[in-house]
Motif scaffolding. Sequence first.
Motif, short mmCIF file in Angstrom:
data_model
loop_
_atom_site.label_atom_id
_atom_site.label_comp_id
_atom_site.label_asym_id
_atom_site.label_seq_id
_atom_site.Cartn_x
_atom_site.Cartn_y
_atom_site.Cartn_z
N ALA A 77 -7.12 -3.65 -6.27
CA ALA A 77 -6.52 -3.23 -4.99
C ALA A 77 -5.74 -1.93 -5.18
O ALA A 77 -5.74 -1.06 -4.29
N ARG A 78 -5.11 -1.77 -6.32
CA ARG A 78 -4.37 -0.53 -6.61
C ARG A 78 -5.33 0.65 -6.68
O ARG A 78 -4.97 1.77 -6.28
N CYS A 79 -6.55 0.41 -7.16
CA CYS A 79 -7.57 1.48 -7.13
C CYS A 79 -7.85 1.89 -5.69
O CYS A 79 -8.03 3.09 -5.39
N GLY A 80 -7.92 0.90 -4.80
CA GLY A 80 -8.16 1.22 -3.40
C GLY A 80 -7.06 2.08 -2.81
O GLY A 80 -7.33 2.93 -1.94
N ASP A 81 -5.84 1.89 -3.27
CA ASP A 81 -4.71 2.66 -2.75
C ASP A 81 -4.82 4.15 -3.07
O ASP A 81 -4.30 4.99 -2.34
N VAL A 82 -5.47 4.47 -4.19
CA VAL A 82 -5.54 5.88 -4.61
C VAL A 82 -6.96 6.44 -4.56
O VAL A 82 -7.19 7.58 -4.96
N ALA A 83 -7.92 5.64 -4.07
CA ALA A 83 -9.32 6.06 -4.10
C ALA A 83 -9.53 7.36 -3.32
O ALA A 83 -10.23 8.27 -3.79
N ASP A 84 -8.91 7.48 -2.14
CA ASP A 84 -9.08 8.71 -1.36
C ASP A 84 -8.49 9.91 -2.08
O ASP A 84 -9.08 11.00 -2.07
N GLU A 85 -7.34 9.71 -2.72
CA GLU A 85 -6.72 10.81 -3.47
C GLU A 85 -7.63 11.25 -4.62
O GLU A 85 -7.83 12.46 -4.82
N PHE A 86 -8.18 10.30 -5.34
CA PHE A 86 -9.06 10.64 -6.46
C PHE A 86 -10.34 11.32 -5.98
O PHE A 86 -10.87 12.20 -6.64
N ALA A 87 -10.84 10.90 -4.82
CA ALA A 87 -12.06 11.49 -4.29
C ALA A 87 -11.87 12.96 -3.96
O ALA A 87 -12.83 13.75 -4.00
N VAL A 300 -13.31 0.64 -7.45
CA VAL A 300 -13.40 0.98 -8.87
C VAL A 300 -14.38 2.13 -9.07
O VAL A 300 -14.11 3.07 -9.83
N ARG A 301 -15.52 2.09 -8.41
CA ARG A 301 -16.50 3.17 -8.56
C ARG A 301 -15.92 4.51 -8.11
O ARG A 301 -16.17 5.54 -8.75
N GLU A 302 -15.15 4.51 -7.04
CA GLU A 302 -14.59 5.76 -6.53
C GLU A 302 -13.60 6.36 -7.52
O GLU A 302 -13.64 7.57 -7.80
N VAL A 303 -12.72 5.55 -8.06
CA VAL A 303 -11.75 6.05 -9.03
C VAL A 303 -12.44 6.50 -10.31
O VAL A 303 -12.06 7.51 -10.92
N SER A 304 -13.50 5.79 -10.70
CA SER A 304 -14.18 6.09 -11.97
C SER A 304 -14.98 7.38 -11.93
O SER A 304 -15.34 7.90 -13.00
N LYS A 305 -15.28 7.89 -10.76
CA LYS A 305 -16.08 9.11 -10.68
C LYS A 305 -15.42 10.27 -11.41
O LYS A 305 -16.11 11.16 -11.93
N VAL A 306 -14.10 10.27 -11.48
CA VAL A 306 -13.40 11.39 -12.09
C VAL A 306 -13.62 11.45 -13.60
O VAL A 306 -13.39 12.49 -14.23
N ILE A 307 -14.09 10.36 -14.20
CA ILE A 307 -14.36 10.35 -15.65
C ILE A 307 -15.86 10.24 -15.94
O ILE A 307 -16.25 10.00 -17.08
N SER A 308 -16.68 10.41 -14.93
CA SER A 308 -18.12 10.28 -15.12
C SER A 308 -18.75 11.60 -15.53
O SER A 308 -18.63 12.60 -14.81
N PRO A 309 -19.47 11.65 -16.65
CA PRO A 309 -20.16 12.89 -17.05
C PRO A 309 -21.29 13.26 -16.11
O PRO A 309 -21.81 14.36 -16.18
N LEU A 310 -21.67 12.34 -15.21
CA LEU A 310 -22.70 12.67 -14.23
C LEU A 310 -22.13 13.50 -13.08
O LEU A 310 -22.89 13.99 -12.24
N SER A 311 -20.82 13.68 -13.04
CA SER A 311 -20.19 14.46 -11.97
C SER A 311 -19.99 15.92 -12.35
O SER A 311 -19.56 16.72 -11.52
N VAL A 312 -20.30 16.25 -13.60
CA VAL A 312 -20.10 17.62 -14.09
C VAL A 312 -21.31 18.05 -14.91
O VAL A 312 -22.14 17.22 -15.29
#
Length: 390
Positions: A77-87, A300-312
């Motif tokens: 749930a804490r991931c949901g709180d910051v998901a928009d910020e991380f996106a 979880v997927r939204e927060v994890s995108k910032v560490i995904s090598p598929l995003s860069v």
Amino acid sequence: MIDWETELARVGLFAGVLPRAIGSSAEARRGNPETGIPAAGFGPRLVGETAIDELFIAVSSVIREIPPMEQVEAWVARCGDVADEFARLDPSEVYRDPGAPRILSRDRKIFGTTAFEHIDYSTETRLPDSVANLDPHADGLASVRVMTRRRPGARWLIWVHGAAQGRADDLYAFRAAHLHKKLGYDVVFPVLPAHGPRRISKVAYPGFDPLVNTLITIRAIAEIRSLVSWIAAQDPADITIAGTSLGGPIAAMVASMDPRISSVLAVVPMLDMHATLAHHMARGGSKGRRLAELMRSDEVREVSKVISPLSVEPLPAPDRRMVVAALNDRVTWVSAAQRLHQHWGGRIHWYNGSHVGHAMSPGIRHATDGFLSEPVRPAGPAGENRRAVN
């Protein structure tokens, strides 16, 4: 209170080691023409290697401490709180150059017959302000093992270890003496946060707190980039980074953020730690299935995108990118290695074996030695070719 269903499910993993090894080996023999994964061989060696993978998974499941379900639900749930910020975060905002490390101590040590320097250092890591207080390594202290001849013009290799490693025996597991003496590299083995001498009580990495996993990964990338700055000051000929399992995506991210890296190698990479946890936990009864559902959630997927090598996009040239994929990898999956290769282009070495078995493969040693032995032009000036992939 013991969750008997989950405990029995864990014990059942041991009873199914050999049947699962035989079944998955037979499936790997068919390959997947649609995705381009070649067929593996079939025989006692492959089944045996696969059984080692399955046994490793079973043992890890039994010894892994599982938090109360309410706690994991709160973390998600804490991931949901910051998901928009991380996106909204751009990789250049998250992965700012931390600069050179501050060396705190350097000690000469010997492990078996291998001499090395153990260096403790500190570095500044910028984390999103809203979650920086969750960083278990906020003191900024880090460790690395180094083998160097202290001469200009040397080739340097950073090798990032996998989960549950980070000890001095990594020098044997990753053939440090061979890389240093035979291939001529000055070699650097960072200790990832929450591993080896940096272990912290009650902090698992990867663990069931996705946001902490993400912050630790961001920190690990910053620490290694700081080491790149330290290496750059030694007047290197070039700098290569490699990573195994959990270290694979971390190496990939460093190679996508730091233009001083000229080559990158990912060996049986764990492309998505939360998806990997989910896959294995799904075998653990109703509680395990609920944990898997949480690890696969949109938050979880939204927060994890910032560490995904598929995003860069990695900065080394395509012919200086290489993935090693084990065709019957039961720990991190051959499909993960294939996805990384499809994103990178470059080279791939298909290994007819398992995740754990890769460490014993002469074929992999030959392929990686060949890749590392090729001459490479130094990387370009800072900032050259950096781009994010939408």
